[in-house]
Design an enzyme around this catalytic site. Structure first.
Site, PDB file in Angstrom:
ATOM      1  N   THR A  40      32.779  10.300  -9.525  1.00  8.72           N
ATOM      2  CA  THR A  40      32.423  10.157 -11.169  1.00  8.72           C
ATOM      3  C   THR A  40      31.221  10.990 -11.662  1.00  8.72           C
ATOM      4  OG1 THR A  40      31.257   8.254 -10.754  1.00  8.72           O
ATOM      5  CG2 THR A  40      33.600   8.057 -11.182  1.00  8.72           C
ATOM      6  N   CYS A  41      30.460  11.737 -10.708  1.00  8.57           N
ATOM      7  CA  CYS A  41      29.418  12.242 -11.351  1.00  8.57           C
ATOM      8  C   CYS A  41      29.690  13.772 -11.777  1.00  8.57           C
ATOM      9  CB  CYS A  41      28.483  12.512 -10.003  1.00  8.57           C
ATOM     10  SG  CYS A  41      27.101  13.690 -10.311  1.00  8.57           S
ATOM     11  N   ASP A  42      29.073  14.069 -13.152  1.00  9.43           N
ATOM     12  CA  ASP A  42      29.706  15.185 -13.796  1.00  9.43           C
ATOM     13  C   ASP A  42      28.997  16.521 -12.752  1.00  9.43           C
ATOM     14  OD1 ASP A  42      30.834  14.142 -15.850  1.00  9.43           O
ATOM     15  OD2 ASP A  42      29.179  14.070 -17.293  1.00  9.43           O
TER      16      ASP A  42
END
Length: 115
Positions: A9-11
């Site tokens: 979920t980390c950009d």
């Protein structure tokens, strides 16, 4: 083959993944939340990345820790916290084999890599 340690979920992790794909660099992704962080894997990382550089003190997980845990942090308690909360590990981490692990990602970081 490289290994990219990420949180899905980390950009920034997504950008790193896209950069590797755009440069046709073969890699396998290891999601620290889904695939886990074993003590063995943590030691592998910490042999290549200084502990102070490995902990993400900007993360929500860090901010949510009790102050006494943050204040009393030493090598042993840091390892325990990282195992309990893999999201405390800075990411992405690109393990290039040997002794090289690149911490973090900024645009262009992977442009000159070769597998």
């Amino acid at each position: 083959m490289f290994t990219l340690y990420i949180i899905d979920t980390c950009d920034t992790c997504r950008k790193a993944r896209k950069a590797l794909e755009a440069n046709s660099i073969p890699f396998k992704a290891h999601d620290l939340r889904k695939d886990g962080l074993s003590a063995t894997l943590l030691e592998h990382i910490l042999e290549r990345v200084p502990l102070a550089e490995a902990i993400n003190k900007r993360s929500k997980t860090w901010r949510d820790l009790p102050q006494e845990e943050k204040d009393g942090l030493d090598a042993n308690s840091a390892r325990r916290l990282l195992i309990e909360h893999p999201t405390l590990l800075k990411r992405p981490l690109l393990d290039m084999g040997g002794d090289a692990i690149k911490v973090g990602y900024r645009d262009g970081d992977y442009d000159n890599l070769s597998a």
